[in-house]
Design a protein around this motif. Structure first.
Motif, PDB file in Angstrom:
ATOM      1  N   GLU A  30       0.824  -1.203   0.000  1.00 21.31           N
ATOM      2  CA  GLU A  30       0.000   0.000   0.000  1.00 21.31           C
ATOM      3  C   GLU A  30       0.862   1.258   0.000  1.00 21.31           C
ATOM      4  O   GLU A  30       2.055   1.213   0.298  1.00 21.31           O
ATOM      5  CB  GLU A  30      -0.919  -0.017   1.221  1.00 21.31           C
ATOM      6  CG  GLU A  30      -1.893  -1.193   1.203  1.00 21.31           C
ATOM      7  CD  GLU A  30      -2.785  -1.228   2.435  1.00 21.31           C
ATOM      8  OE1 GLU A  30      -3.294  -0.163   2.835  1.00 21.31           O
ATOM      9  OE2 GLU A  30      -2.965  -2.320   2.982  1.00 21.31           O
ATOM     10  N   LEU A  31       0.226   2.398  -0.322  1.00 22.90           N
ATOM     11  CA  LEU A  31       0.926   3.679  -0.292  1.00 22.90           C
ATOM     12  C   LEU A  31       1.423   3.989   1.107  1.00 22.90           C
ATOM     13  O   LEU A  31       0.746   3.697   2.089  1.00 22.90           O
ATOM     14  CB  LEU A  31      -0.006   4.810  -0.728  1.00 22.90           C
ATOM     15  CG  LEU A  31      -0.274   4.972  -2.216  1.00 22.90           C
ATOM     16  CD1 LEU A  31      -1.145   6.205  -2.450  1.00 22.90           C
ATOM     17  CD2 LEU A  31       1.009   5.083  -3.005  1.00 22.90           C
ATOM     18  N   GLN A  32       2.599   4.612   1.172  1.00 26.14           N
ATOM     19  CA  GLN A  32       3.222   4.931   2.447  1.00 26.14           C
ATOM     20  C   GLN A  32       3.812   6.335   2.415  1.00 26.14           C
ATOM     21  O   GLN A  32       3.944   6.937   1.356  1.00 26.14           O
ATOM     22  CB  GLN A  32       4.351   3.933   2.737  1.00 26.14           C
ATOM     23  CG  GLN A  32       3.902   2.491   2.809  1.00 26.14           C
ATOM     24  CD  GLN A  32       5.069   1.554   3.004  1.00 26.14           C
ATOM     25  OE1 GLN A  32       5.782   1.658   3.998  1.00 26.14           O
ATOM     26  NE2 GLN A  32       5.283   0.644   2.066  1.00 26.14           N
ATOM     27  N   VAL A  33       4.202   6.805   3.604  1.00 26.93           N
ATOM     28  CA  VAL A  33       5.020   8.013   3.735  1.00 26.93           C
ATOM     29  C   VAL A  33       6.411   7.550   4.175  1.00 26.93           C
ATOM     30  O   VAL A  33       6.562   6.447   4.705  1.00 26.93           O
ATOM     31  CB  VAL A  33       4.421   9.016   4.749  1.00 26.93           C
ATOM     32  CG1 VAL A  33       3.082   9.545   4.257  1.00 26.93           C
ATOM     33  CG2 VAL A  33       4.310   8.427   6.139  1.00 26.93           C
ATOM     34  N   PRO A  34       7.424   8.386   3.962  1.00 26.18           N
ATOM     35  CA  PRO A  34       8.764   7.985   4.398  1.00 26.18           C
ATOM     36  C   PRO A  34       8.811   7.717   5.910  1.00 26.18           C
ATOM     37  O   PRO A  34       8.112   8.368   6.689  1.00 26.18           O
ATOM     38  CB  PRO A  34       9.623   9.204   4.047  1.00 26.18           C
ATOM     39  CG  PRO A  34       8.866   9.907   2.971  1.00 26.18           C
ATOM     40  CD  PRO A  34       7.425   9.674   3.277  1.00 26.18           C
ATOM     41  N   GLY A  35       9.641   6.776   6.285  1.00 27.63           N
ATOM     42  CA  GLY A  35       9.802   6.453   7.700  1.00 27.63           C
ATOM     43  C   GLY A  35      10.490   5.120   7.860  1.00 27.63           C
ATOM     44  O   GLY A  35      10.903   4.495   6.883  1.00 27.63           O
ATOM     45  N   GLY A  36      10.609   4.699   9.105  1.00 29.18           N
ATOM     46  CA  GLY A  36      11.249   3.415   9.338  1.00 29.18           C
ATOM     47  C   GLY A  36      11.499   3.167  10.804  1.00 29.18           C
ATOM     48  O   GLY A  36      10.917   3.822  11.673  1.00 29.18           O
ATOM     49  N   THR A  37      12.391   2.256  11.070  1.00 33.47           N
ATOM     50  CA  THR A  37      12.656   1.772  12.422  1.00 33.47           C
ATOM     51  C   THR A  37      13.783   2.564  13.082  1.00 33.47           C
ATOM     52  O   THR A  37      14.815   2.837  12.471  1.00 33.47           O
ATOM     53  CB  THR A  37      13.038   0.280  12.366  1.00 33.47           C
ATOM     54  OG1 THR A  37      11.961  -0.435  11.747  1.00 33.47           O
ATOM     55  CG2 THR A  37      13.274  -0.286  13.758  1.00 33.47           C
ATOM     56  N   LEU A 130      -3.580   6.319   1.892  1.00 30.85           N
ATOM     57  CA  LEU A 130      -2.433   5.781   2.631  1.00 30.85           C
ATOM     58  C   LEU A 130      -2.786   4.463   3.301  1.00 30.85           C
ATOM     59  O   LEU A 130      -3.902   4.289   3.785  1.00 30.85           O
ATOM     60  CB  LEU A 130      -1.961   6.776   3.700  1.00 30.85           C
ATOM     61  CG  LEU A 130      -1.068   7.903   3.219  1.00 30.85           C
ATOM     62  CD1 LEU A 130      -0.830   8.903   4.340  1.00 30.85           C
ATOM     63  CD2 LEU A 130       0.250   7.391   2.672  1.00 30.85           C
ATOM     64  N   GLY A 131      -1.835   3.568   3.354  1.00 30.56           N
ATOM     65  CA  GLY A 131      -2.045   2.273   3.980  1.00 30.56           C
ATOM     66  C   GLY A 131      -1.420   2.190   5.354  1.00 30.56           C
ATOM     67  O   GLY A 131      -0.720   3.099   5.810  1.00 30.56           O
ATOM     68  N   TYR A 132      -1.693   1.085   6.025  1.00 28.06           N
ATOM     69  CA  TYR A 132      -1.048   0.719   7.289  1.00 28.06           C
ATOM     70  C   TYR A 132      -1.265   1.752   8.404  1.00 28.06           C
ATOM     71  O   TYR A 132      -0.419   1.920   9.271  1.00 28.06           O
ATOM     72  CB  TYR A 132       0.456   0.463   7.080  1.00 28.06           C
ATOM     73  CG  TYR A 132       0.735  -0.405   5.877  1.00 28.06           C
ATOM     74  CD1 TYR A 132       0.376  -1.754   5.881  1.00 28.06           C
ATOM     75  CD2 TYR A 132       1.299   0.131   4.727  1.00 28.06           C
ATOM     76  CE1 TYR A 132       0.607  -2.561   4.767  1.00 28.06           C
ATOM     77  CE2 TYR A 132       1.528  -0.665   3.609  1.00 28.06           C
ATOM     78  CZ  TYR A 132       1.176  -2.007   3.634  1.00 28.06           C
ATOM     79  OH  TYR A 132       1.394  -2.796   2.528  1.00 28.06           O
ATOM     80  N   GLY A 133      -2.394   2.451   8.367  1.00 26.82           N
ATOM     81  CA  GLY A 133      -2.702   3.425   9.410  1.00 26.82           C
ATOM     82  C   GLY A 133      -1.848   4.672   9.371  1.00 26.82           C
ATOM     83  O   GLY A 133      -1.842   5.457  10.323  1.00 26.82           O
ATOM     84  N   MET A 134      -1.118   4.884   8.296  1.00 25.01           N
ATOM     85  CA  MET A 134      -0.202   6.035   8.232  1.00 25.01           C
ATOM     86  C   MET A 134      -0.894   7.368   8.117  1.00 25.01           C
ATOM     87  O   MET A 134      -0.253   8.415   8.216  1.00 25.01           O
ATOM     88  CB  MET A 134       0.804   5.838   7.093  1.00 25.01           C
ATOM     89  CG  MET A 134       1.767   4.713   7.354  1.00 25.01           C
ATOM     90  SD  MET A 134       3.035   4.630   6.088  1.00 25.01           S
ATOM     91  CE  MET A 134       4.006   3.256   6.719  1.00 25.01           C
ATOM     92  N   GLU A 135      -2.196   7.373   7.917  1.00 24.28           N
ATOM     93  CA  GLU A 135      -2.948   8.622   7.827  1.00 24.28           C
ATOM     94  C   GLU A 135      -3.264   9.210   9.210  1.00 24.28           C
ATOM     95  O   GLU A 135      -3.771  10.328   9.323  1.00 24.28           O
ATOM     96  CB  GLU A 135      -4.255   8.407   7.049  1.00 24.28           C
ATOM     97  CG  GLU A 135      -5.330   7.650   7.805  1.00 24.28           C
ATOM     98  CD  GLU A 135      -5.109   6.141   7.919  1.00 24.28           C
ATOM     99  OE1 GLU A 135      -5.896   5.495   8.634  1.00 24.28           O
ATOM    100  OE2 GLU A 135      -4.170   5.599   7.301  1.00 24.28           O
TER     101      GLU A 135
END
Length: 142
Positions: A30-37, A130-135
């Motif tokens: 799914e669509l995402q915003v930049p980010g990571g661990t 946006l996917g994965y709750g990133m909104e």
């Protein structure tokens, strides 16, 4: 309860639009915003700057602004997982392409480089796509 991972998510805005990406080699993602661990012992702000730069190829001239912290819960392979997400915002200045591709050379968990295709969306469009709750933190930008 201790989170399973600390994450950073960065809302980069430019001309009233939000930077998002997809993964051309993995169309099911799914669509995402930049980010990571966040790495062990790493400062949250430093992690946000590092992840944004690694994923987008952009080294921002201005600091990222912390927005909120949210615990995101989901199931993976039958197990319940909790990520503590630290949301940041950066307002980009100058000129930027409408779309571009960049390879994440050091993805979390190893493996080879991952191709990301970046583009800009209006906030309403991003809220629904946006996917994965990133909104979750988008309302804080208005």
């Amino acid at each position: 309860m201790k989170p399973d991972a600390l994450k950073v998510l960065i809302y980069a805005t430019w001309r009233d639009r939000l930077l998002v990406f997809d993964e051309p080699d993995f169309p099911e993602v799914e669509l995402q915003v930049p980010g990571g661990t966040v790495e062990i012992g790493e400062d949250i702000n430093a992690a946000a700057f590092r992840e944004f730069s690694e994923e987008t190829g952009i080294r921002p001239a201005t600091p990222l602004t912390p927005l909120t912290v949210h615990d995101y819960r989901f199931s993976k392979d039958g197990a319940k997982v909790r990520h503590r997400r630290h949301y940041f915002h950066i307002r980009l200045e100058g000129d930027h392409p409408v779309t571009w591709q960049h390879r994440e050379m050091t993805p979390f968990g190893g493996g080879g480089p991952i191709l990301f295709r970046f583009f800009w969306l209006g906030f309403d469009d991003a809220q629904s796509r946006l996917g994965y709750g990133m909104e979750h933190g988008l309302p804080l930008l208005s």
